[in-house]
Design a protein around this motif. Sequence first.
Motif, short mmCIF file in Angstrom:
data_model
loop_
_atom_site.label_atom_id
_atom_site.label_comp_id
_atom_site.label_asym_id
_atom_site.label_seq_id
_atom_site.Cartn_x
_atom_site.Cartn_y
_atom_site.Cartn_z
N ARG A 109 39.71 38.85 33.87
CA ARG A 109 38.98 37.49 33.32
C ARG A 109 39.64 36.40 34.09
O ARG A 109 40.89 36.29 33.71
CB ARG A 109 38.76 37.36 31.91
CG ARG A 109 38.44 38.43 31.26
CD ARG A 109 37.95 38.25 29.46
NE ARG A 109 37.62 39.31 28.80
CZ ARG A 109 37.15 39.12 27.74
NH1 ARG A 109 37.18 38.03 27.08
NH2 ARG A 109 36.68 40.18 26.88
N GLY A 130 36.20 48.64 36.03
CA GLY A 130 35.02 48.05 35.33
C GLY A 130 34.59 46.82 35.92
O GLY A 130 33.17 46.77 36.47
N GLY A 131 35.32 45.90 36.28
CA GLY A 131 34.94 44.64 36.94
C GLY A 131 35.78 43.56 36.69
O GLY A 131 36.49 43.55 35.91
N ILE A 132 35.21 42.32 36.98
CA ILE A 132 35.76 41.03 36.87
C ILE A 132 34.56 39.99 36.18
O ILE A 132 33.72 39.76 36.77
CB ILE A 132 36.24 40.36 38.17
CG1 ILE A 132 37.20 41.51 38.75
CG2 ILE A 132 36.93 38.89 38.02
CD1 ILE A 132 37.84 41.13 40.19
N ARG A 170 34.10 45.52 28.68
CA ARG A 170 34.25 46.62 29.43
C ARG A 170 34.87 46.23 30.85
O ARG A 170 35.06 47.41 31.79
CB ARG A 170 32.90 47.14 29.73
CG ARG A 170 32.34 47.99 28.50
CD ARG A 170 30.92 48.50 28.86
NE ARG A 170 30.40 49.03 27.76
CZ ARG A 170 29.70 48.86 26.51
NH1 ARG A 170 29.94 47.68 26.20
NH2 ARG A 170 29.51 49.83 25.55
N LEU A 171 35.40 44.86 31.24
CA LEU A 171 35.72 44.73 32.57
C LEU A 171 37.19 44.32 32.18
O LEU A 171 37.67 43.83 31.47
CB LEU A 171 34.91 43.43 33.08
CG LEU A 171 33.62 43.55 33.10
CD1 LEU A 171 32.82 42.48 33.65
CD2 LEU A 171 32.98 45.11 33.81
N GLY A 199 30.97 48.61 40.34
CA GLY A 199 31.98 47.71 39.50
C GLY A 199 31.10 46.37 39.44
O GLY A 199 30.18 46.18 40.06
N LEU A 200 31.45 45.67 38.45
CA LEU A 200 30.66 44.69 37.96
C LEU A 200 31.38 43.21 38.46
O LEU A 200 32.65 43.11 38.05
CB LEU A 200 30.07 44.26 36.59
CG LEU A 200 28.76 45.12 36.22
CD1 LEU A 200 28.53 44.92 34.94
CD2 LEU A 200 27.72 44.48 37.09
N VAL A 201 30.81 42.16 38.86
CA VAL A 201 31.59 40.94 39.10
C VAL A 201 30.46 39.88 38.46
O VAL A 201 29.36 39.71 38.93
CB VAL A 201 31.76 40.38 40.50
CG1 VAL A 201 32.47 38.98 40.67
CG2 VAL A 201 32.67 41.41 41.27
N HIS A 231 34.75 51.09 39.62
CA HIS A 231 34.37 51.70 38.55
C HIS A 231 35.33 51.89 37.60
O HIS A 231 35.19 51.76 36.26
CB HIS A 231 33.40 53.00 39.06
CG HIS A 231 32.67 53.57 37.68
ND1 HIS A 231 31.71 53.24 37.29
CD2 HIS A 231 33.00 54.67 37.21
CE1 HIS A 231 31.35 53.95 36.10
NE2 HIS A 231 32.16 55.07 36.13
N LEU A 267 27.88 51.67 33.13
CA LEU A 267 29.34 51.39 33.27
C LEU A 267 30.14 52.39 32.37
O LEU A 267 31.19 53.27 32.91
CB LEU A 267 30.11 50.18 32.59
CG LEU A 267 29.73 49.00 33.63
CD1 LEU A 267 30.11 47.64 32.98
CD2 LEU A 267 30.38 49.13 34.93
N PHE A 314 40.83 45.42 41.93
CA PHE A 314 39.36 45.90 41.68
C PHE A 314 38.82 46.64 42.72
O PHE A 314 38.38 47.43 42.63
CB PHE A 314 38.63 44.59 41.19
CG PHE A 314 37.36 44.83 40.89
CD1 PHE A 314 36.77 45.81 40.24
CD2 PHE A 314 36.45 44.27 41.88
CE1 PHE A 314 35.46 45.87 40.09
CE2 PHE A 314 35.09 44.33 41.95
CZ PHE A 314 34.52 45.29 40.90
#
Length: 581
Positions: A161, A27-29, A157-158, A137-139, A24, A116, A19
């Motif tokens: 998981r 997406g993220g975690i 969108r991430l 990016g998102l956490v 970006h 995103l 990640f």
Amino acid sequence: MQDDPARAWDDALRAAALFAADPHGLGGIVLRAGAGPVRDLWLDALRQHFTGPIRRMPPGIADDRLIGGLDLPATLQAGQPVVQRGLLAEADGGVVVVPMAERLERGHVARLAAALDTGLLALERDGLAARLPARFGLVLLDEGQEEETVPEALADRLAFRIDLSGVGLRQAERRNAPAAQSRADAQHPPPAGKGPGAADPVTTLCALSDALGIVSLRAPLLALRVAGRIATTEGRDAPEEADLIEAARLVLAPRATRLPPAPTEEQEAQETPPEPPQDGGQSEEDSREPADAPRTPDDVVLEAVRAALPQDLLARLLAGGPPLRASAAGRMGAAAASPLTGRPAGNRPGDPRRGRLDLIATLRAAAPWQRLRKREGEARRIVVTSGDFRLRRLKRRSETTTIFCVDASGSAALERLAEAKGAVELLLAESYVRRDRIALVAFRGTGAEVVLPPTRSLVRAKRVLAGLPGGGGTPLAAGLDAAATLALGVRRSGGSPVIVLLTDGRANVARSGLGGRALAGEEALAAGRLLRAQGLPTLVIDTGARPDGARRLAEAAQARYCPLPHADAGSVSAAIRAVTL
């Protein structure tokens, strides 16, 4: 099924490294873990891999701080609108950490999802119209209980998981190997002879998604990006089979909603090599050829991913109901507008005599017009007109009150009351955290009564339920009337009522107290239609030995119908949570 905490920690470190290379793009975690040293260790590992900005999004952040707005001091100084960047624009090229993501407001979810998707932030407020770059990016830190999850609109969108709820501090400290070394533990070794281009990655990942019951098209696309990122870190131009296995384990396995189908007998027979002939007519080298025949790439990837499926997936499937169900955060009721109390939820134009004045928003509305409103030579001051006034919009979360309406009549009253008692106690144990209340209406004989007013006291509920009698006729209409009256009182006081009716639907006592199934049945249906007209959410649990007796009543009230002829306290409680969440 994956149940090794050490493996989970290694996968978490590997996901952090991938990640960090493309926040970006991936997406993220979604990180499911409570606040503590294990989560802090993982966040420290992410900071070691990522050198860009990492911003933390405070819970309950206001819109002007999240997406930006008018810079009031600079606007007044310059005499023209000056844009102030928000947190999302400041995080361009970095990572945004969102604590308590399971309680995100819908507006914040929509803004994060749009950023995103486009990599841009649309700023249209305070007379401004701008497009700011916001590639981040998102956490999402999921700190909720079992039935609380992050919004699926964001989680879909991430790419990753991660669940660290079963990882201990000692295990996390011992498993401190570099992410590159943990890859050997995180996947099965690829078969010999497999090289780049051995299979179409898109076809393989899409087939695997279908086998795992994943309906979202984003899942295989994200897995393909992860596989490409893995290949890039290993110095390859295209992903190999080993890259697809690791990407599928990290991205697709946590999204699985069903177990992959087992190989059929015909497939097993095709994979089993025939025995060599006994007459020696075939050379030893030729007789070994079927045994070395490779399996299809899809079978190899599916077999490797099967071991990484969530360990509770099978238990959820056996228990029935939709697996991996996404639910809303908490059960605190709907957010209701409040003129004087509550949390800020923006502002609106209005008369300050009819609400609370938002001074800062008022000044922002007036600031862009100061150069036009001031006369030449006039002293430096701010000119505010009636159209600039902004009032605070406040919302307060209303608590949910679950009203049990229990049929306490007939020979099965003791069983039904025992189920209600168990369900009430189970739900009350959770009400301390979710700020819920419980009430109980019992109907028997010729009428109904509220035996337990809305309360959170488990001791009081047990004391009242212990002395609740049973037997007699079934005045179903009277019970529905009493529950509706109580629910309307809860609504008037600002709460969110939910009626849970436990009955077999066979009414035999009218409102007047006279017997007769025909009249009692018509009055019960009329009471159900009244519930629908009043907009009271209702769950009808059919406890009859032959379910379907209460279906007509559920249709009249437009209520959710749940046949439970052999219900117990746990099943009743689960059915109620499915409706009220």
